[in-house]
Scaffold this motif. Structure first.
Motif, PDB file in Angstrom:
ATOM      1  N   PHE A 197      33.303  29.385  45.755  1.00 48.82           N
ATOM      2  CA  PHE A 197      31.942  29.895  45.566  1.00 48.82           C
ATOM      3  C   PHE A 197      30.953  28.812  45.126  1.00 48.82           C
ATOM      4  O   PHE A 197      29.851  29.117  44.654  1.00 48.82           O
ATOM      5  N   ASN A 198      31.309  27.548  45.282  1.00 51.86           N
ATOM      6  CA  ASN A 198      30.455  26.469  44.813  1.00 51.86           C
ATOM      7  C   ASN A 198      29.095  26.464  45.497  1.00 51.86           C
ATOM      8  O   ASN A 198      28.077  26.145  44.885  1.00 51.86           O
ATOM      9  N   ALA A 199      29.057  26.833  46.787  1.00 54.90           N
ATOM     10  CA  ALA A 199      27.782  26.831  47.514  1.00 54.90           C
ATOM     11  C   ALA A 199      26.771  27.760  46.861  1.00 54.90           C
ATOM     12  O   ALA A 199      25.582  27.442  46.749  1.00 54.90           O
ATOM     13  N   TYR A 200      27.232  28.924  46.405  1.00 57.39           N
ATOM     14  CA  TYR A 200      26.316  29.881  45.776  1.00 57.39           C
ATOM     15  C   TYR A 200      25.703  29.280  44.515  1.00 57.39           C
ATOM     16  O   TYR A 200      24.491  29.373  44.290  1.00 57.39           O
ATOM     17  N   HIS A 201      26.511  28.642  43.689  1.00 52.55           N
ATOM     18  CA  HIS A 201      26.013  28.091  42.423  1.00 52.55           C
ATOM     19  C   HIS A 201      25.178  26.831  42.648  1.00 52.55           C
ATOM     20  O   HIS A 201      24.228  26.574  41.913  1.00 52.55           O
ATOM     21  N   ASN A 202      25.518  26.049  43.663  1.00 51.27           N
ATOM     22  CA  ASN A 202      24.805  24.795  43.927  1.00 51.27           C
ATOM     23  C   ASN A 202      23.459  25.017  44.583  1.00 51.27           C
ATOM     24  O   ASN A 202      22.477  24.367  44.249  1.00 51.27           O
ATOM     25  N   GLN A 203      23.411  25.929  45.530  1.00 54.58           N
ATOM     26  CA  GLN A 203      22.228  26.077  46.363  1.00 54.58           C
ATOM     27  C   GLN A 203      21.416  27.335  46.070  1.00 54.58           C
ATOM     28  O   GLN A 203      20.407  27.568  46.712  1.00 54.58           O
ATOM     29  N   GLY A 204      21.876  28.168  45.130  1.00 56.83           N
ATOM     30  CA  GLY A 204      21.159  29.396  44.830  1.00 56.83           C
ATOM     31  C   GLY A 204      21.174  30.368  45.989  1.00 56.83           C
ATOM     32  O   GLY A 204      20.181  31.058  46.264  1.00 56.83           O
ATOM     33  N   GLN A 205      22.274  30.441  46.712  1.00 54.83           N
ATOM     34  CA  GLN A 205      22.335  31.254  47.914  1.00 54.83           C
ATOM     35  C   GLN A 205      22.319  32.745  47.599  1.00 54.83           C
ATOM     36  O   GLN A 205      22.803  33.192  46.568  1.00 54.83           O
ATOM     37  N   THR A 206      21.813  33.511  48.539  1.00 61.83           N
ATOM     38  CA  THR A 206      21.825  34.965  48.483  1.00 61.83           C
ATOM     39  C   THR A 206      22.901  35.484  49.425  1.00 61.83           C
ATOM     40  O   THR A 206      23.625  34.701  50.057  1.00 61.83           O
ATOM     41  N   ILE A 207      22.989  36.784  49.574  1.00 62.57           N
ATOM     42  CA  ILE A 207      23.968  37.370  50.481  1.00 62.57           C
ATOM     43  C   ILE A 207      23.706  36.945  51.926  1.00 62.57           C
ATOM     44  O   ILE A 207      24.620  36.972  52.765  1.00 62.57           O
ATOM     45  N   ASP A 208      22.488  36.500  52.246  1.00 64.34           N
ATOM     46  CA  ASP A 208      22.167  36.069  53.603  1.00 64.34           C
ATOM     47  C   ASP A 208      22.559  34.623  53.873  1.00 64.34           C
ATOM     48  O   ASP A 208      22.472  34.165  55.013  1.00 64.34           O
ATOM     49  N   GLY A 209      22.979  33.895  52.839  1.00 59.74           N
ATOM     50  CA  GLY A 209      23.310  32.487  52.999  1.00 59.74           C
ATOM     51  C   GLY A 209      24.804  32.228  53.020  1.00 59.74           C
ATOM     52  O   GLY A 209      25.625  33.145  53.044  1.00 59.74           O
ATOM     53  N   TYR A 210      25.155  30.960  52.952  1.00 60.12           N
ATOM     54  CA  TYR A 210      26.551  30.512  52.974  1.00 60.12           C
ATOM     55  C   TYR A 210      27.066  30.461  51.525  1.00 60.12           C
ATOM     56  O   TYR A 210      27.371  29.414  50.983  1.00 60.12           O
ATOM     57  N   TYR A 211      27.194  31.644  50.905  1.00 58.31           N
ATOM     58  CA  TYR A 211      27.490  31.706  49.476  1.00 58.31           C
ATOM     59  C   TYR A 211      28.942  31.377  49.136  1.00 58.31           C
ATOM     60  O   TYR A 211      29.290  31.220  47.975  1.00 58.31           O
ATOM     61  N   ALA A 212      29.796  31.272  50.156  1.00 53.34           N
ATOM     62  CA  ALA A 212      31.203  30.935  49.924  1.00 53.34           C
ATOM     63  C   ALA A 212      31.754  30.236  51.155  1.00 53.34           C
ATOM     64  O   ALA A 212      31.265  30.417  52.269  1.00 53.34           O
ATOM     65  N   ASP A 213      32.794  29.438  50.941  1.00 56.40           N
ATOM     66  CA  ASP A 213      33.562  28.897  52.062  1.00 56.40           C
ATOM     67  C   ASP A 213      34.619  29.936  52.413  1.00 56.40           C
ATOM     68  O   ASP A 213      35.572  30.158  51.643  1.00 56.40           O
ATOM     69  N   GLY A 238      41.956  20.454  38.243  1.00 57.02           N
ATOM     70  CA  GLY A 238      40.809  20.692  37.390  1.00 57.02           C
ATOM     71  C   GLY A 238      39.475  20.719  38.091  1.00 57.02           C
ATOM     72  O   GLY A 238      38.442  20.681  37.427  1.00 57.02           O
ATOM     73  N   ALA A 239      39.445  20.765  39.417  1.00 59.37           N
ATOM     74  CA  ALA A 239      38.170  20.733  40.156  1.00 59.37           C
ATOM     75  C   ALA A 239      37.501  22.097  40.067  1.00 59.37           C
ATOM     76  O   ALA A 239      37.429  22.849  41.028  1.00 59.37           O
ATOM     77  N   ARG A 240      36.975  22.409  38.902  1.00 56.13           N
ATOM     78  CA  ARG A 240      36.461  23.747  38.615  1.00 56.13           C
ATOM     79  C   ARG A 240      35.357  24.167  39.571  1.00 56.13           C
ATOM     80  O   ARG A 240      35.229  25.347  39.918  1.00 56.13           O
ATOM     81  N   CYS A 241      34.567  23.220  40.036  1.00 59.66           N
ATOM     82  CA  CYS A 241      33.437  23.575  40.912  1.00 59.66           C
ATOM     83  C   CYS A 241      33.896  24.257  42.184  1.00 59.66           C
ATOM     84  O   CYS A 241      33.193  25.096  42.737  1.00 59.66           O
ATOM     85  N   CYS A 242      35.070  23.879  42.666  1.00 57.92           N
ATOM     86  CA  CYS A 242      35.459  24.277  44.017  1.00 57.92           C
ATOM     87  C   CYS A 242      36.744  25.089  44.057  1.00 57.92           C
ATOM     88  O   CYS A 242      37.240  25.406  45.145  1.00 57.92           O
ATOM     89  N   ASN A 243      37.297  25.408  42.897  1.00 59.07           N
ATOM     90  CA  ASN A 243      38.511  26.217  42.840  1.00 59.07           C
ATOM     91  C   ASN A 243      38.187  27.700  42.965  1.00 59.07           C
ATOM     92  O   ASN A 243      37.075  28.143  42.691  1.00 59.07           O
ATOM     93  N   CYS A 244      39.222  28.464  43.323  1.00 62.65           N
ATOM     94  CA  CYS A 244      39.109  29.924  43.224  1.00 62.65           C
ATOM     95  C   CYS A 244      38.966  30.315  41.757  1.00 62.65           C
ATOM     96  O   CYS A 244      39.530  29.665  40.875  1.00 62.65           O
ATOM     97  N   PRO A 245      38.225  31.385  41.474  1.00 61.73           N
ATOM     98  CA  PRO A 245      38.137  31.856  40.087  1.00 61.73           C
ATOM     99  C   PRO A 245      39.504  32.166  39.479  1.00 61.73           C
ATOM    100  O   PRO A 245      39.674  32.076  38.263  1.00 61.73           O
ATOM    101  N   SER A 247      42.317  30.481  40.070  1.00 59.83           N
ATOM    102  CA  SER A 247      43.210  29.322  40.080  1.00 59.83           C
ATOM    103  C   SER A 247      43.508  28.862  38.656  1.00 59.83           C
ATOM    104  O   SER A 247      42.909  29.320  37.686  1.00 59.83           O
ATOM    105  N   VAL A 248      44.455  27.933  38.537  1.00 60.16           N
ATOM    106  CA  VAL A 248      44.783  27.362  37.234  1.00 60.16           C
ATOM    107  C   VAL A 248      43.538  26.693  36.660  1.00 60.16           C
ATOM    108  O   VAL A 248      42.922  25.853  37.297  1.00 60.16           O
ATOM    109  N   GLY A 249      43.146  27.088  35.465  1.00 65.18           N
ATOM    110  CA  GLY A 249      41.936  26.556  34.861  1.00 65.18           C
ATOM    111  C   GLY A 249      40.676  27.285  35.271  1.00 65.18           C
ATOM    112  O   GLY A 249      39.630  27.126  34.655  1.00 65.18           O
ATOM    113  N   GLY A 250      40.756  28.098  36.333  1.00 69.05           N
ATOM    114  CA  GLY A 250      39.609  28.902  36.754  1.00 69.05           C
ATOM    115  C   GLY A 250      38.608  28.125  37.575  1.00 69.05           C
ATOM    116  O   GLY A 250      38.553  26.897  37.558  1.00 69.05           O
ATOM    117  N   GLY A 251      37.794  28.842  38.319  1.00 69.27           N
ATOM    118  CA  GLY A 251      36.722  28.261  39.108  1.00 69.27           C
ATOM    119  C   GLY A 251      35.434  29.008  38.863  1.00 69.27           C
ATOM    120  O   GLY A 251      35.358  29.892  37.997  1.00 69.27           O
TER     121      GLY A 251
END
Length: 341
Positions: A197-213, A238-245, A247-251
């Protein structure tokens, strides 16, 4: 003579009371004396019954039915998953606190036991209509709007463009069928770096955008969310920005419009290479999921079930989306099956 008649009537009533009490005691329900035309009516009219799940006397019939007064959830499957003791108690339950639905809990328990959730969906009323069944590994073609490729003898669907921050959309017609429930499954793969979900947090995406890979499933205009299949970069890193929520350590958390209606998994465990296709670990299938994550604990995976907030005849849209350029990474999809009811 009157004494004999009185004795017979007394014995019959006593037997009925004992039978009713035994039946109710079996399910820890303290009183059989809440008659009504439905579980919903009994629940609404008798506040003291609301924590007393059990068999009630329904006057329309008349018959005794199981009313899951103390249980609620987003679906019959959700109620069963959170309350396994309901597995032998088919009856009426509250969906999202307010809507009463018949749940065939026996079929749900059996379906989950064998890993085939479509029987579970069928157990919630039947008459499901399949609107798409794509299996690229079986020789099917990708739908119009997606790009088909083959790498190392594995065929898949991907985003059309090689550019950054892009989606490719496929629409599946309902042919005007009114529905309020959606059931389905998907399978995919991770290629290189995928960012959850990094795209949503980085780019401020809405449901109409690329909010997830991943694979983003919606309906209507404006879009309304149904389910999202997400590809994260690592299971255990530990790549929290790009991990699944999960995952180990969380995303990073999903958008509010997604809520808990998603599955997320990674093909890579602790490292990745942008040129690697992780065909050895298909996503969202609960198989070969890294043991120290909780991304694959839902027993219904890869199947999902949603009850929508409204009835609709809208077509269903599925978008493959990614944040990176394809050279760096992308989700790949090779199976998609969707049903409506």
């Amino acid at each position: 003579m009157m004494l004999v008649v009185y004795y017979i009537i007394t014995m019959i009533l006593t037997k009925e009371l004992v039978m009713a009490t035994d039946q109710c005691s079996k399910y820890r329900f303290k009183s059989p004396f809440y008659p009504g035309d439905s579980c919903e009516m009994i629940y609404s009219s008798n506040p003291e019954s609301r924590d007393r799940s059990g068999y009630y006397w329904i006057t329309v019939g008349p018959t005794r039915v199981y009313c899951g007064m103390a249980y609620t959830g987003s679906s019959c499957v959700d109620i069963y998953n959170n309350n396994p003791e309901t597995g032998d108690k088919s009856g009426y339950y509250r969906i999202n606190d307010t809507q009463w639905t018949y749940c065939n809990m026996t079929e749900i328990a059996s379906a989950i036991a064998v890993g085939d959730i479509i029987f579970t969906c069928a157990g919630m009323g039947g008459q499901w209509k399949r609107i798409v069944n794509i299996d690229i590994s079986a020789g099917n073609d990708c739908p119009s709007g997606w790009r088909q490729e083959t790498y190392s003898d594995v065929s898949f669907c991907r985003v059309v463009s090689d550019d950054w921050r892009t989606c490719s959309s496929a629409n599946f017609s309902t042919n005007g069928t009114s529905y309020q429930r959606v059931c389905g499954r998907a399978r995919g793969y991770q290629k290189g770096e995928t960012d959850s979900f990094n795209a949503y947090h980085n780019q401020g995406q809405t449901i109409d955008g690329y909010y997830a890979d991943g694979l983003l499933i919606t309906y209507g205009n404006p879009r309304q969310h149904i389910w999202t299949y997400v590809s994260g970069v690592f299971d255990d890193n530990g790549a929290r920005c790009c991990n699944c929520p999960c995952s180990v350590g969380g995303g990073l958390a999903p958008p509010s419009f997604v809520g808990t209606n998603y599955y997320c998994e990674s093909g890579a465990i602790t490292t990745y290479n942008i040129s690697t296709y992780y065909f050895n670990d298909p996503l969202w299938d609960r198989s070969d999921c890294y043991s120290s994550t909780n991304c694959c604990t839902n027993p219904t995976q890869p199947w999902f079930y949603r009850q929508l907030s409204e009835s609709t005849t809208s077509d269903i849209e599925a978008r493959i989306c990614r944040q990176s350029a394809f050279a760096n990474g992308s989700p790949l999809i090779d199976q998609l099956e969707l049903y409506i009811q």
